[in-house]
Scaffold this motif. Structure first.
Motif, PDB file in Angstrom:
ATOM      1  N   ASP A 193       0.838  -1.209   0.000  1.00 48.49           N
ATOM      2  CA  ASP A 193       0.000   0.000   0.000  1.00 48.49           C
ATOM      3  C   ASP A 193       0.872   1.259   0.000  1.00 48.49           C
ATOM      4  O   ASP A 193       1.944   1.284   0.601  1.00 48.49           O
ATOM      5  CB  ASP A 193      -0.915   0.028   1.229  1.00 48.49           C
ATOM      6  N   THR A 194       0.348   2.298  -0.656  1.00 46.04           N
ATOM      7  CA  THR A 194       1.023   3.590  -0.702  1.00 46.04           C
ATOM      8  C   THR A 194       0.218   4.595   0.110  1.00 46.04           C
ATOM      9  O   THR A 194      -0.995   4.712  -0.063  1.00 46.04           O
ATOM     10  CB  THR A 194       1.123   4.089  -2.159  1.00 46.04           C
TER      11      THR A 194
ATOM     12  N   ARG B   3       4.166   1.839   2.150  1.00 45.29           N
ATOM     13  CA  ARG B   3       5.178   2.743   1.599  1.00 45.29           C
ATOM     14  C   ARG B   3       4.709   4.191   1.761  1.00 45.29           C
ATOM     15  O   ARG B   3       3.645   4.551   1.264  1.00 45.29           O
ATOM     16  CB  ARG B   3       5.384   2.436   0.109  1.00 45.29           C
ATOM     17  N   PRO B   4       5.496   5.027   2.464  1.00 43.45           N
ATOM     18  CA  PRO B   4       5.109   6.438   2.565  1.00 43.45           C
ATOM     19  C   PRO B   4       5.422   7.162   1.266  1.00 43.45           C
ATOM     20  O   PRO B   4       6.397   6.831   0.579  1.00 43.45           O
ATOM     21  CB  PRO B   4       5.982   6.968   3.703  1.00 43.45           C
TER      22      PRO B   4
ATOM     23  N   PRO C 218      -1.973  11.108  -6.374  1.00 35.04           N
ATOM     24  CA  PRO C 218      -2.160  10.340  -7.606  1.00 35.04           C
ATOM     25  C   PRO C 218      -3.306   9.330  -7.493  1.00 35.04           C
ATOM     26  O   PRO C 218      -3.568   8.806  -6.409  1.00 35.04           O
ATOM     27  CB  PRO C 218      -0.826   9.592  -7.783  1.00 35.04           C
ATOM     28  N   ALA C 219      -3.984   9.090  -8.610  1.00 32.52           N
ATOM     29  CA  ALA C 219      -4.998   8.038  -8.655  1.00 32.52           C
ATOM     30  C   ALA C 219      -4.314   6.724  -8.280  1.00 32.52           C
ATOM     31  O   ALA C 219      -3.148   6.510  -8.600  1.00 32.52           O
ATOM     32  CB  ALA C 219      -5.600   7.954 -10.053  1.00 32.52           C
ATOM     33  N   GLY C 220      -5.017   5.868  -7.580  1.00 34.81           N
ATOM     34  CA  GLY C 220      -4.442   4.583  -7.187  1.00 34.81           C
ATOM     35  C   GLY C 220      -3.758   4.617  -5.832  1.00 34.81           C
ATOM     36  O   GLY C 220      -3.289   3.589  -5.349  1.00 34.81           O
ATOM     37  N   THR C 221      -3.703   5.811  -5.213  1.00 40.13           N
ATOM     38  CA  THR C 221      -3.139   5.918  -3.859  1.00 40.13           C
ATOM     39  C   THR C 221      -4.056   5.174  -2.886  1.00 40.13           C
ATOM     40  O   THR C 221      -5.276   5.311  -2.951  1.00 40.13           O
ATOM     41  CB  THR C 221      -3.040   7.407  -3.459  1.00 40.13           C
ATOM     42  N   ASP C 222      -3.470   4.370  -1.982  1.00 40.58           N
ATOM     43  CA  ASP C 222      -4.293   3.586  -1.060  1.00 40.58           C
ATOM     44  C   ASP C 222      -4.812   4.421   0.103  1.00 40.58           C
ATOM     45  O   ASP C 222      -5.931   4.227   0.559  1.00 40.58           O
ATOM     46  CB  ASP C 222      -3.478   2.394  -0.540  1.00 40.58           C
ATOM     47  N   ALA C 223      -3.970   5.323   0.587  1.00 46.97           N
ATOM     48  CA  ALA C 223      -4.389   6.106   1.759  1.00 46.97           C
ATOM     49  C   ALA C 223      -3.730   7.469   1.730  1.00 46.97           C
ATOM     50  O   ALA C 223      -2.657   7.653   1.143  1.00 46.97           O
ATOM     51  CB  ALA C 223      -4.006   5.380   3.047  1.00 46.97           C
TER      52      ALA C 223
ATOM     53  N   ARG D  33     -10.853   9.355  -4.756  1.00 50.73           N
ATOM     54  CA  ARG D  33     -10.642   9.291  -3.303  1.00 50.73           C
ATOM     55  C   ARG D  33      -9.848   8.034  -2.959  1.00 50.73           C
ATOM     56  O   ARG D  33     -10.221   6.938  -3.374  1.00 50.73           O
ATOM     57  CB  ARG D  33     -11.988   9.231  -2.575  1.00 50.73           C
ATOM     58  N   PRO D  34      -8.749   8.167  -2.193  1.00 48.76           N
ATOM     59  CA  PRO D  34      -8.040   6.965  -1.756  1.00 48.76           C
ATOM     60  C   PRO D  34      -8.967   6.092  -0.911  1.00 48.76           C
ATOM     61  O   PRO D  34      -9.947   6.589  -0.352  1.00 48.76           O
ATOM     62  CB  PRO D  34      -6.885   7.515  -0.911  1.00 48.76           C
ATOM     63  N   ARG D  35      -8.638   4.817  -0.831  1.00 49.49           N
ATOM     64  CA  ARG D  35      -9.467   3.884  -0.060  1.00 49.49           C
ATOM     65  C   ARG D  35      -9.589   4.332   1.401  1.00 49.49           C
ATOM     66  O   ARG D  35     -10.626   4.182   2.022  1.00 49.49           O
ATOM     67  CB  ARG D  35      -8.809   2.488  -0.138  1.00 49.49           C
ATOM     68  N   VAL D  36      -8.502   4.881   1.940  1.00 53.74           N
ATOM     69  CA  VAL D  36      -8.476   5.268   3.352  1.00 53.74           C
ATOM     70  C   VAL D  36      -8.074   6.736   3.480  1.00 53.74           C
ATOM     71  O   VAL D  36      -7.084   7.160   2.879  1.00 53.74           O
ATOM     72  CB  VAL D  36      -7.448   4.404   4.132  1.00 53.74           C
ATOM     73  N   VAL D  37      -8.846   7.483   4.248  1.00 52.30           N
ATOM     74  CA  VAL D  37      -8.492   8.880   4.535  1.00 52.30           C
ATOM     75  C   VAL D  37      -8.356   9.030   6.048  1.00 52.30           C
ATOM     76  O   VAL D  37      -9.308   8.830   6.802  1.00 52.30           O
ATOM     77  CB  VAL D  37      -9.549   9.863   3.991  1.00 52.30           C
ATOM     78  N   ILE D  38      -7.120   9.339   6.475  1.00 49.30           N
ATOM     79  CA  ILE D  38      -6.822   9.553   7.896  1.00 49.30           C
ATOM     80  C   ILE D  38      -6.417  11.009   8.062  1.00 49.30           C
ATOM     81  O   ILE D  38      -5.627  11.529   7.276  1.00 49.30           O
ATOM     82  CB  ILE D  38      -5.664   8.619   8.358  1.00 49.30           C
ATOM     83  N   GLU D  39      -6.973  11.670   9.057  1.00 45.53           N
ATOM     84  CA  GLU D  39      -6.545  13.037   9.361  1.00 45.53           C
ATOM     85  C   GLU D  39      -5.504  12.998  10.479  1.00 45.53           C
ATOM     86  O   GLU D  39      -5.718  12.334  11.495  1.00 45.53           O
ATOM     87  CB  GLU D  39      -7.741  13.877   9.826  1.00 45.53           C
ATOM     88  N   ASP D  40      -4.400  13.714  10.288  1.00 44.48           N
ATOM     89  CA  ASP D  40      -3.456  13.956  11.375  1.00 44.48           C
ATOM     90  C   ASP D  40      -3.788  15.342  11.915  1.00 44.48           C
ATOM     91  O   ASP D  40      -3.355  16.353  11.364  1.00 44.48           O
ATOM     92  CB  ASP D  40      -2.009  13.875  10.888  1.00 44.48           C
ATOM     93  N   ALA D  41      -4.601  15.351  12.978  1.00 43.19           N
ATOM     94  CA  ALA D  41      -5.097  16.606  13.549  1.00 43.19           C
ATOM     95  C   ALA D  41      -4.361  16.944  14.843  1.00 43.19           C
ATOM     96  O   ALA D  41      -4.924  17.560  15.750  1.00 43.19           O
ATOM     97  CB  ALA D  41      -6.595  16.514  13.781  1.00 43.19           C
TER      98      ALA D  41
END
Ligand SMILES: *Cc1c(COP(=O)(O)O)cnc(C)c1O
Length: 362
Positions: A71-72, A93-94, A112-117, A138-146
């Motif tokens: 995953d990217t 992979r970051p 980029p399209a195809g980004t996992d998160a 939209r990536p499969r996973v969206v995490i906020e670093d708040a």
């Protein structure tokens, strides 16, 4: 030295911690439920899960989302390494995209399209506009670093309501919007993610009461990422002052904007209509940053630089991105410097900061 950030602790905070010491639970107990409840109530998220640090919260979020090898995970280059390391912790992979020079946040349109998160960092406390990402997919996973943005607001509600993300991670390090000494939290509206987060912070132990009161089963590698009740009591007490703290940070920022208007410095992006800035940081830009930094430090002003960009660290060779490859971030970094900004900063302190800056930029 006037620090760039500092906790504000009052007698109520102290009493709340002392109360825990007289009670039955030192680690995860009733104060954790109070603190989690306070963050869930403030953000409007269905669940809030406490962790021992913001870094542990990010690790938990990456794991709960099922990210792993292959995953990217895209994040901002202008952040603390923990935002990228949560990908590495789970074997993903970051990756980095450049910042948007008008917000200093990562430019979601470049994901980029195809980004996992994506790990969207609300830099300095200005929310990333996840309602209008402009990305191709939209990536499969969206995490906020708040970590910077508890108390900040989007037009559709508080940061942490997860209206456009799967999970939102907070930090309670002493310089952050509220503190528990060390600590972190993940908010989510997803019941399964919340259950995975709770299990991950405590060794992925799953009780099996049908097979006996003592029986538990472990099927995954978990950690001890629990917050203590001592920390949670402090955090819960601090939450009652969050709105005051953020109002105070906004006052300080407004005053800086007035006081610095005629100096040869660049001001940070302000909150657009409908947003509320958290002002965890008040970063400005100056020419000859090295000299200005030295002169301010010599004048006992504890300026800092947030951050040495992710792709400037040797660890980031795994991203294939080098210093110079992200022109907006690289150009900003050359001139960036954070001024003291925290609720307890007095008017006299602020004047001292501006005087020192005036003489350093002449
Ligand atoms: C502080 C911070 C973290 C890490 O939080 P800790 O509680 O210190 O582990 C992660 N991301 C960002 C952007 C931060 O500022």
């Amino acid at each position: 030295m006037i620090p760039y950030g500092r906790q504000s602790i009052d007698e109520d905070d102290i009493a709340a911690v002392v109360d825990v010491l007289r009670g039955d639970w030192l680690t995860q107990g009733p104060a954790i439920e109070r603190f989690e409840g306070a963050v869930a109530e403030h953000t409007g998220a269905r669940h809030a899960v406490a962790f021992s640090s913001g870094t542990a919260a990010l690790h938990g979020a990456a794991w709960a989302a099922g990210l792993g090898p292959g995953d990217t995970v895209v994040t901002s280059p202008l952040t603390f390494m923990a935002s990228a390391n949560c990908a590495r912790y789970v074997g993903a992979r970051p990756a980095l995209v450049d910042i948007d020079p008008s917000t200093w946040n990562l430019d979601l349109a470049r994901v980029p399209a195809g980004t996992d998160a994506v790990v969207a960092v609300h830099y300095a406390g200005l929310p990333v506009d996840l309602a209008n990402p402009g990305w191709s997919e939209r990536p499969r996973v969206v995490i906020e670093d708040a970590a910077h943005a508890l108390g900040a607001m989007n037009p559709d509600g508080p940061v942490g309501n997860c209206a456009h993300s799967d999970m939102c991670c907070f930090s309670f390090h002493p310089v952050k919007p509220v503190t528990s000494g060390e600590g972190g939290m993940v908010t989510t509206n997803d019941d399964d993610l919340a259950e995975r987060l709770r299990s991950f912070r405590s060794h992925c132990m799953v009780r099996q009461p049908d097979r006996g009161a003592w029986v538990y089963e472990i099927s995954d590698v978990g950690y001890n990422y629990r917050m203590t009740d001592l920390q949670a009591a402090l955090g819960a007490s601090q939450m009652t002052k969050l709105d005051l703290f953020i109002a105070r940070r906004n006052e300080i920022a407004d005053r800086y904007r007035e006081m610095l208007a005629d100096l040869p410095v660049g001001l940070p992006p302000a909150a657009p209509e409908g947003f509320r800035h958290g002002y965890h940081l008040f970063p400005i830009t100056v020419a000859d940053r090295r000299r200005v930094f030295g002169e301010l430090r010599a004048a006992d002003i504890g300026v800092q630089v947030h951050y040495v960009p992710i792709h400037h660290h040797p660890l980031s060779s795994d991203t294939g991105i080098q210093p110079g490859d992200l022109p907006s971030c690289d150009a900003l970094y050359e001139r960036l410097i954070s001024l003291p900004c925290f609720p307890g900063l007095t008017a006299a302190h602020q004047e001292a900061v501006v005087r020192a800056l005036e003489s350093a930029t002449q």
